[in-house]
Design a protein around this motif. Structure first.
Motif, PDB file in Angstrom:
ATOM      1  N   LYS A 121       0.766  -1.132   0.012  1.00 42.30           N
ATOM      2  CA  LYS A 121      -0.067   0.022   0.133  1.00 42.30           C
ATOM      3  C   LYS A 121       0.709   1.115  -0.067  1.00 42.30           C
ATOM      4  O   LYS A 121       0.546   2.357  -0.650  1.00 42.30           O
ATOM      5  N   ASP A 122       1.938   1.171   0.696  1.00 40.41           N
ATOM      6  CA  ASP A 122       3.078   2.345   0.830  1.00 40.41           C
ATOM      7  C   ASP A 122       3.508   2.662  -0.546  1.00 40.41           C
ATOM      8  O   ASP A 122       3.572   3.649  -0.772  1.00 40.41           O
ATOM      9  N   MET A 123       3.823   1.545  -1.255  1.00 43.73           N
ATOM     10  CA  MET A 123       4.444   1.787  -2.418  1.00 43.73           C
ATOM     11  C   MET A 123       3.325   2.453  -3.626  1.00 43.73           C
ATOM     12  O   MET A 123       3.698   3.047  -4.422  1.00 43.73           O
ATOM     13  N   LEU A 124       2.274   1.821  -3.320  1.00 47.80           N
ATOM     14  CA  LEU A 124       1.144   2.479  -4.417  1.00 47.80           C
ATOM     15  C   LEU A 124       0.790   3.861  -4.030  1.00 47.80           C
ATOM     16  O   LEU A 124       0.594   4.612  -4.920  1.00 47.80           O
ATOM     17  N   ASP A 125       0.907   4.180  -2.674  1.00 51.43           N
ATOM     18  CA  ASP A 125       0.728   5.685  -2.351  1.00 51.43           C
ATOM     19  C   ASP A 125       1.728   6.421  -2.882  1.00 51.43           C
ATOM     20  O   ASP A 125       1.506   7.569  -3.258  1.00 51.43           O
ATOM     21  N   ALA A 126       3.097   5.918  -2.876  1.00 50.39           N
ATOM     22  CA  ALA A 126       4.148   6.905  -3.248  1.00 50.39           C
ATOM     23  C   ALA A 126       4.079   6.944  -4.829  1.00 50.39           C
ATOM     24  O   ALA A 126       4.547   8.224  -5.233  1.00 50.39           O
ATOM     25  N   SER A 127       3.568   5.804  -5.693  1.00 46.60           N
ATOM     26  CA  SER A 127       3.731   5.948  -7.048  1.00 46.60           C
ATOM     27  C   SER A 127       2.744   6.945  -7.426  1.00 46.60           C
ATOM     28  O   SER A 127       2.900   7.609  -8.610  1.00 46.60           O
ATOM     29  N   SER A 128       1.507   7.178  -6.602  1.00 48.64           N
ATOM     30  CA  SER A 128       0.623   7.889  -6.788  1.00 48.64           C
ATOM     31  C   SER A 128       1.002   9.586  -6.734  1.00 48.64           C
ATOM     32  O   SER A 128       0.599  10.542  -7.453  1.00 48.64           O
ATOM     33  N   LEU A 129       2.085   9.718  -6.182  1.00 44.27           N
ATOM     34  CA  LEU A 129       2.454  10.910  -5.943  1.00 44.27           C
ATOM     35  C   LEU A 129       3.746  11.449  -6.749  1.00 44.27           C
ATOM     36  O   LEU A 129       3.962  12.591  -6.891  1.00 44.27           O
ATOM     37  N   ILE A 130       4.036  10.655  -7.377  1.00 45.60           N
ATOM     38  CA  ILE A 130       5.140  10.826  -8.550  1.00 45.60           C
ATOM     39  C   ILE A 130       4.693  12.081  -9.588  1.00 45.60           C
ATOM     40  O   ILE A 130       5.275  12.719  -9.943  1.00 45.60           O
ATOM     41  N   GLY A 131       3.556  11.848  -9.943  1.00 44.95           N
ATOM     42  CA  GLY A 131       3.020  12.825 -10.978  1.00 44.95           C
ATOM     43  C   GLY A 131       3.013  14.368 -10.452  1.00 44.95           C
ATOM     44  O   GLY A 131       3.145  15.048 -11.152  1.00 44.95           O
ATOM     45  N   ILE A 132       2.504  14.029  -8.883  1.00 42.82           N
ATOM     46  CA  ILE A 132       2.322  15.524  -8.420  1.00 42.82           C
ATOM     47  C   ILE A 132       3.976  16.197  -8.197  1.00 42.82           C
ATOM     48  O   ILE A 132       4.363  17.286  -8.702  1.00 42.82           O
ATOM     49  N   THR A 133       4.932  15.175  -8.084  1.00 38.72           N
ATOM     50  CA  THR A 133       6.415  15.534  -7.695  1.00 38.72           C
ATOM     51  C   THR A 133       6.948  16.186  -9.314  1.00 38.72           C
ATOM     52  O   THR A 133       7.582  17.161  -9.227  1.00 38.72           O
ATOM     53  N   LEU A 134       6.538  15.082 -10.324  1.00 34.45           N
ATOM     54  CA  LEU A 134       7.030  15.866 -11.349  1.00 34.45           C
ATOM     55  C   LEU A 134       6.375  16.990 -12.058  1.00 34.45           C
ATOM     56  O   LEU A 134       7.117  17.824 -12.870  1.00 34.45           O
ATOM     57  N   MET A 135       5.195  17.173 -11.605  1.00 39.23           N
ATOM     58  CA  MET A 135       4.576  18.418 -11.958  1.00 39.23           C
ATOM     59  C   MET A 135       5.317  19.901 -11.495  1.00 39.23           C
ATOM     60  O   MET A 135       5.430  20.675 -12.339  1.00 39.23           O
ATOM     61  N   LEU A 136       5.852  19.599 -10.284  1.00 44.17           N
ATOM     62  CA  LEU A 136       6.472  20.671  -9.752  1.00 44.17           C
ATOM     63  C   LEU A 136       7.887  20.641 -10.490  1.00 44.17           C
ATOM     64  O   LEU A 136       8.404  21.938 -10.832  1.00 44.17           O
ATOM     65  N   LEU A 137       8.509  19.841 -10.973  1.00 44.20           N
ATOM     66  CA  LEU A 137       9.881  19.672 -11.695  1.00 44.20           C
ATOM     67  C   LEU A 137       9.491  20.479 -12.959  1.00 44.20           C
ATOM     68  O   LEU A 137      10.212  21.349 -13.358  1.00 44.20           O
ATOM     69  N   MET A 138       8.455  19.983 -13.647  1.00 45.84           N
ATOM     70  CA  MET A 138       8.173  20.655 -14.958  1.00 45.84           C
ATOM     71  C   MET A 138       7.741  22.093 -14.651  1.00 45.84           C
ATOM     72  O   MET A 138       8.283  22.809 -15.651  1.00 45.84           O
ATOM     73  N   ALA A 139       7.197  22.437 -13.664  1.00 47.46           N
ATOM     74  CA  ALA A 139       6.918  23.922 -13.449  1.00 47.46           C
ATOM     75  C   ALA A 139       8.440  24.640 -13.098  1.00 47.46           C
ATOM     76  O   ALA A 139       8.650  25.768 -13.762  1.00 47.46           O
ATOM     77  N   ARG A 140       9.098  24.085 -12.781  1.00 44.78           N
ATOM     78  CA  ARG A 140      10.399  24.877 -12.375  1.00 44.78           C
ATOM     79  C   ARG A 140      11.290  24.832 -13.844  1.00 44.78           C
ATOM     80  O   ARG A 140      11.945  25.863 -14.110  1.00 44.78           O
ATOM     81  N   TYR A 141      11.220  23.594 -14.662  1.00 48.63           N
ATOM     82  CA  TYR A 141      11.711  24.003 -16.075  1.00 48.63           C
ATOM     83  C   TYR A 141      11.170  25.178 -16.666  1.00 48.63           C
ATOM     84  O   TYR A 141      11.733  25.865 -17.544  1.00 48.63           O
ATOM     85  N   GLY A 142       9.888  25.239 -16.500  1.00 42.63           N
ATOM     86  CA  GLY A 142       9.422  26.349 -17.340  1.00 42.63           C
ATOM     87  C   GLY A 142       9.728  27.694 -16.808  1.00 42.63           C
ATOM     88  O   GLY A 142       9.786  28.855 -17.653  1.00 42.63           O
ATOM     89  N   THR A 143      10.270  28.016 -15.453  1.00 44.63           N
ATOM     90  CA  THR A 143      10.675  29.217 -14.981  1.00 44.63           C
ATOM     91  C   THR A 143      12.008  29.402 -15.594  1.00 44.63           C
ATOM     92  O   THR A 143      12.339  30.542 -15.384  1.00 44.63           O
ATOM     93  N   LEU A 144      12.686  28.462 -16.002  1.00 47.04           N
ATOM     94  CA  LEU A 144      13.804  28.561 -16.737  1.00 47.04           C
ATOM     95  C   LEU A 144      14.121  29.214 -17.971  1.00 47.04           C
ATOM     96  O   LEU A 144      15.006  29.761 -18.468  1.00 47.04           O
ATOM     97  N   VAL A 145      12.896  29.026 -18.623  1.00 44.59           N
ATOM     98  CA  VAL A 145      12.870  29.446 -20.175  1.00 44.59           C
ATOM     99  C   VAL A 145      13.118  30.965 -20.384  1.00 44.59           C
ATOM    100  O   VAL A 145      14.118  31.158 -21.243  1.00 44.59           O
ATOM    101  N   GLY A 146      12.200  31.908 -19.768  1.00 44.42           N
ATOM    102  CA  GLY A 146      12.378  33.179 -19.821  1.00 44.42           C
ATOM    103  C   GLY A 146      13.790  33.752 -19.533  1.00 44.42           C
ATOM    104  O   GLY A 146      14.401  34.442 -20.294  1.00 44.42           O
TER     105      GLY A 146
END
Length: 266
Positions: free
Chosen positions: A58-83
């Motif tokens: 169950k912990d592993m399944l919960d952790a996998s569901s959080l990957i998308g949120i974590t990566l969304m933050l990373l992609m937002a960080r990439y976006g701030t680098l463009v300008g």
């Protein structure tokens, strides 16, 4: 608070990994650089139910569901680098942008090999790129990380984290020693969208060319930044559609039929 156990374990792994820090050592003409992300991944693997049983399924399944949120933050960080970095990107010359077409090499090499080894839809996630964080986010958004494509991209992501830094460090050293490429070209080639792989390669090149260390680091960082930014769009518009098309072609050659059911294109 629902996943406090998972968050506490992650925080502990991060602290331990950062305390270890970067570790580098020489092998022949090459320099291997081990980064904290590698330690965290290995320690996390041993937390699984098959080893120390610190976490359950169950912990592993919960952790996998959080990957998308974590990566969304990373992609937002990439976006701030463009300008802010756009002038640097333009000043880095068209070579840094044109090199992104080299990422398509993973498709032409990876898809036939993956299908030959018996992979089905996992091929799409595994072979469309070198499967770093933006690519994991893309496959997760397009197919879901619990799909065959998701298993493919996560498999390559983990393998790349464990073996990629070692491979890049050694490969950069051997390329510099035996191939007729300029150190700047090798530094540009090191920027594939992975900070750990780029650091390993740049570290090896800097040891071999200490008088160019600053320039090598600059070209490697600029190239890596571009791969993280426009490399994602290259995957969306070119690599992923090309992978889908090539998958069907190679599948037909091996099995003599069109992929159907769960093996068919989505």
């Amino acid at each position: 608070m629902k996943n406090i156990k998972v968050h506490a374990i992650v925080l502990a792994l991060i602290i331990i990994a950062e305390m270890i820090g970067n570790v580098s050592f020489k092998i022949g003409v090459g320099t291997i650089v081990l980064l904290p992300m590698l330690y965290a991944l290995i320690m996390g693997i041993f937390m699984a139910p098959k080893f120390l049983k610190v976490v359950n399924q169950k912990d592993m399944l919960d952790a996998s569901s959080l990957i998308g949120i974590t990566l969304m933050l990373l992609m937002a960080r990439y976006g701030t680098l463009v300008g802010p970095t756009l002038p640097k990107i333009l000043a880095a010359s068209p070579a840094l942008i044109l090199q992104e077409f080299g990422n398509l090499g993973t498709v032409f090499i990876g898809v036939p090999v993956a299908i030959y080894l018996g992979l089905k839809r996992e091929t799409i996630g595994a072979a469309h790129s070198i499967a770093r964080e933006p690519n994991v986010a893309l496959i997760g958004e397009r197919y879901g990380l619990d799909s065959a494509e998701g298993r493919g991209v996560m498999g390559v992501y983990i393998a790349g984290t464990v073996f990629g830094t070692i491979f890049f460090g050694v490969m950069a050293s051997f390329a510099a020693a035996y191939l007729p490429f300029h150190p700047y070209a090798l530094a540009m080639a090191a920027g594939v969208g992975s900070a750990s792989m780029m650091t390993a390669a740049v570290g090896s090149l800097s040891v071999m060319y200490p008088q160019m260390a600053d320039q090598i680091a600059a070209f490697g960082a600029a190239s890596n930044m571009l791969s993280g930014l426009d490399g994602l769009y290259m995957c969306i518009w070119m690599a992923l559609p090309l992978t889908e098309w090539l998958y069907k072609k190679i599948y037909r050659l091996k099995y003599g039929v069109e992929p159907t059911g769960k093996d068919a294109a989505k």
